[in-house]
Enzyme design. Structure first.
Site, PDB file in Angstrom:
ATOM      1  N   GLU A 148       0.823  -1.208   0.000  1.00  0.00           N
ATOM      2  CA  GLU A 148       0.000   0.000   0.000  1.00  0.00           C
ATOM      3  C   GLU A 148       0.856   1.258   0.000  1.00  0.00           C
ATOM      4  O   GLU A 148       0.561   2.226  -0.711  1.00  0.00           O
ATOM      5  CB  GLU A 148      -0.943  -0.006   1.209  1.00  0.00           C
ATOM      6  CG  GLU A 148      -1.994  -1.107   1.190  1.00  0.00           C
ATOM      7  CD  GLU A 148      -3.074  -0.874   0.155  1.00  0.00           C
ATOM      8  OE1 GLU A 148      -3.114   0.227  -0.428  1.00  0.00           O
ATOM      9  OE2 GLU A 148      -3.884  -1.784  -0.075  1.00  0.00           O
ATOM     10  N   ASP A 203      -4.153 -10.166  -8.539  1.00  0.00           N
ATOM     11  CA  ASP A 203      -4.426  -9.300  -9.687  1.00  0.00           C
ATOM     12  C   ASP A 203      -3.223  -8.518 -10.194  1.00  0.00           C
ATOM     13  O   ASP A 203      -2.802  -8.659 -11.345  1.00  0.00           O
ATOM     14  CB  ASP A 203      -5.581  -8.352  -9.365  1.00  0.00           C
ATOM     15  CG  ASP A 203      -5.381  -7.603  -8.045  1.00  0.00           C
ATOM     16  OD1 ASP A 203      -4.507  -7.982  -7.254  1.00  0.00           O
ATOM     17  OD2 ASP A 203      -6.104  -6.612  -7.818  1.00  0.00           O
ATOM     18  N   GLU A 251     -18.460  -6.817  -3.849  1.00  0.00           N
ATOM     19  CA  GLU A 251     -17.099  -7.257  -3.577  1.00  0.00           C
ATOM     20  C   GLU A 251     -16.875  -8.691  -4.041  1.00  0.00           C
ATOM     21  O   GLU A 251     -15.819  -9.031  -4.554  1.00  0.00           O
ATOM     22  CB  GLU A 251     -16.803  -7.114  -2.074  1.00  0.00           C
ATOM     23  CG  GLU A 251     -15.383  -7.436  -1.682  1.00  0.00           C
ATOM     24  CD  GLU A 251     -14.357  -6.427  -2.192  1.00  0.00           C
ATOM     25  OE1 GLU A 251     -13.204  -6.509  -1.770  1.00  0.00           O
ATOM     26  OE2 GLU A 251     -14.720  -5.556  -3.024  1.00  0.00           O
ATOM     27  N   GLU A 261     -11.120  -0.772 -10.375  1.00  0.00           N
ATOM     28  CA  GLU A 261     -10.644  -1.656 -11.441  1.00  0.00           C
ATOM     29  C   GLU A 261     -11.517  -1.603 -12.691  1.00  0.00           C
ATOM     30  O   GLU A 261     -11.014  -1.546 -13.822  1.00  0.00           O
ATOM     31  CB  GLU A 261     -10.556  -3.096 -10.915  1.00  0.00           C
ATOM     32  CG  GLU A 261      -9.340  -3.383 -10.054  1.00  0.00           C
ATOM     33  CD  GLU A 261      -9.415  -2.746  -8.674  1.00  0.00           C
ATOM     34  OE1 GLU A 261      -8.371  -2.665  -7.999  1.00  0.00           O
ATOM     35  OE2 GLU A 261     -10.517  -2.339  -8.253  1.00  0.00           O
TER      36      GLU A 261
END
Length: 581
Positions: free
Chosen positions: A212, A357, A461, A480
């Site tokens: 992050e 991802d 989600e 996304e």
């Protein structure tokens, strides 16, 4: 009684004709080939189509012209004329693209609507940004419930949803720097840069997630520095005379504080969290996700090439190679959680969503930025494994019969389906397919996620594709699907410097703007280590170089660039698949 028989006969005939047309044109029941999708039947849809014949354009001439539209007027003399009173007209209306419900709805995006939506997007950004600056700065983010600033949850260190992201370093201000410039607000961009220089320090007793901190803080500082010092001035004169590379120095300082995560691991895969002042916490866990450990190469690589220090790119690349070497020999797939000391897969699920991802995303984007052959070779092999083991449905997106393509979660060793849900993070994949040149598949997969959005107003989600219902009901504003939509349909903001032909940009996984610059394809050092442990042994023997230009939109035939991106029959099928009626 005779009139009753006649009526019954007419009704049966109508139903029979409707059923045949339904099957012929894909308007009716969904025929599943393995997904157990719901079987639906609705005569109302065909009735709507027949009703539209009353609005038919009497100026339409021949059949092929009506199929293709006025773009093919030159062929009008080669087809048989259809008279206004022809009994065939009502059936041919089914082929009339101009009257097709999906064509009418999706074939164009009027300029007036485009301008309106662009203005709405700006308003949404400034609503969030201005309220953060008013009520929350210099803390990390605005707590919308209490309308006050919020930083790390120091009273509850186990609250990782907050503490992984918030580091007491004005996160929101830093994260929005390049966005201000993209929106054309040079004055506020310069003011925000000066605020960061004057107020931000990373000498904090904050334990943050390495991933992050990298994508949100390091990536934004690097992006803003590059845009600020770009001699071509694509966004106008944005620099100021007393800027002395302070953003780059801040980025370097943060990256140095993240380096302890890469030390003392048997595999070279980093610890997931680090304290910015003291290093890796003593109670740190030895497990991390594939995306978290393998999605550092873009930001670390750019930093290394900007400052001429190979350390940062080397540790990030070593982590990627380590993960790659631990993939399954049977399927070529990776799992989603790994022990950084033993190299054992703790999570054996392989998919495109959470935990996986951006690992795939950064293999391709790293190649585009740095031109390193091994990055593309790994991506190509990973992409083939994904296609072979995760993809279900018909072979072609826009042709043929069977279920629409869908990417499922499987066991990394056997390739067997592990569950029947997908998560919202998977929606990045159509965008990655665009960068890889697989435009058709990108369009089809994007239509699937968009259909879910249409049904629920957002991407849940987790969505269960077998039950046609969410498994996890919340929507944490995931971007996304937005990025995939942008990469497929960029005319939304046509005059933006991002879209000028002379400028080439790519987005980091956090959406930060990075130019594709020849500086990033040059290294001021020799490779410190070759590909470790035969990471690319399977592909190094190939003499075929990776393509110089990954994105190849010319694969789309010319005539389809002015039509629906996906045939309406398949758009209907996807809508039915997720319960949109």
């Amino acid at each position: 009684m005779q009139w009753r028989s006649i009526v019954v006969g007419l009704v049966v005939l109508r139903l029979s004709v409707s059923w045949v047309l339904w099957l012929a044109f894909g308007l009716g029941p969904e025929i599943s080939s393995g997904f157990n999708f719901h079987l639906g039947f609705n005569l109302h849809k065909l009735d709507l189509l027949f009703r539209e014949e009353k609005e038919a354009d009497p100026s339409a001439g021949c059949w092929s012209q009506r199929v293709q539209g006025h773009r093919y007027d030159e062929t009008a003399t080669t087809c048989a004329e259809i008279r206004e009173d022809s009994t065939r007209r009502s059936y041919l209306n089914l082929f009339d693209g101009n009257k097709d419900e999906y064509v009418r709805r999706y074939r164009s995006f009027p300029d007036t609507l485009r301008v309106k939506m662009k203005d709405m997007a700006k308003e949404m950004f400034y609503f969030g940004y201005e309220n953060y600056m008013k009520y929350a700065f210099p803390e990390d983010e605005l707590n919308p419930i209490d309308c006050e600033g919020r930083g790390p949850d120091v009273m509850n260190p186990s609250n990782i949803n907050i503490n992984d992201v918030l580091g007491n370093y004005s996160l929101t201000l830093i994260d929005t720097l390049d966005t201000l410039l993209v929106l054309g607000n040079v004055t506020e961009f310069q003011r925000a840069v000066k605020l960061v220089i004057d107020t931000v320090s990373f000498d904090k007793n904050s334990t943050v997630q390495v991933f992050e901190a990298n994508i949100r803080i390091l990536g934004s500082l690097i992006s803003a520095h590059i845009l600020l010092t770009d001699s071509k001035h694509p966004f106008g004169e944005v620099g100021f005379k007393d800027y002395d590379n302070e953003l780059l120095h801040l980025a370097h300082d943060l990256a140095v504080r993240l380096l302890p995560a890469f030390e003392n691991t048997s595999t070279g895969i980093p610890y997931p969290r680090v304290n910015l002042k003291t290093g890796v916490p003593q109670d740190s866990i030895n497990e991390t996700c594939t995306a978290g450990a393998g999605s550092l190469l873009v930001e670390f690589g750019i930093l290394s090439r900007l400052i001429g220090d190979s350390t940062f790119e080397w540790v990030a690349r070593r982590a990627v190679r380590a993960l790659w070497n631990l993939r399954s020999n049977e399927t070529g797939l990776l799992g989603n959680v790994i022990n950084i000391q033993t190299g054992q897969w703790v999570g054996k699920q392989s998919g495109l969503g959470a935990g996986m991802d951006s690992f795939y995303e950064y293999l391709l984007k790293s190649y585009i930025l740095f031109g390193e052959k091994e990055d593309y070779q790994m991506f190509k092999a990973a992409y083939e494994s994904i296609q072979n083991h995760l993809r279900r449905g018909r072979e072609s997106c826009n042709e043929g019969e069977g279920d629409p393509p869908l990417y499922v979660n499987v066991n990394m060793f056997s390739g067997e389906i592990m569950n029947t849900w997908i998560d919202s993070l998977q929606a990045f994949f159509p965008g990655l397919q665009v960068l890889n040149g697989d435009i058709d598949d990108a369009i089809c997969l994007h239509a699937f996620y968009y259909a879910i959005w249409k049904r629920f107003g957002a991407l849940p989600e987790r969505y269960n594709w077998q039950l046609k219902a969410p498994d996890v009901l919340f929507y944490p504003l995931r971007p996304e699907l937005v990025e995939s939509t942008y990469l497929l349909y960029q005319l939304f903001d046509e005059d933006n410097p991002l879209h000028k032909s002379d400028n080439k940009y790519i987005f980091t996984t956090e959406g930060h703007v990075v130019p594709i610059d020849k500086r990033f394809r040059e290294k001021q050092w020799n490779d410190l280590s070759p590909c470790e442990e035969g990471a690319l042994a399977e592909t190094e023997t190939s003499n075929q170089p990776p393509p110089s230009n990954i994105s190849n939109c010319n694969r789309i035939p010319e005539e389809r660039r002015y039509a629906l991106p996906l045939k309406s029959v398949y758009m209907r099928q996807i809508d039915h698949m997720v319960g949109v009626f």
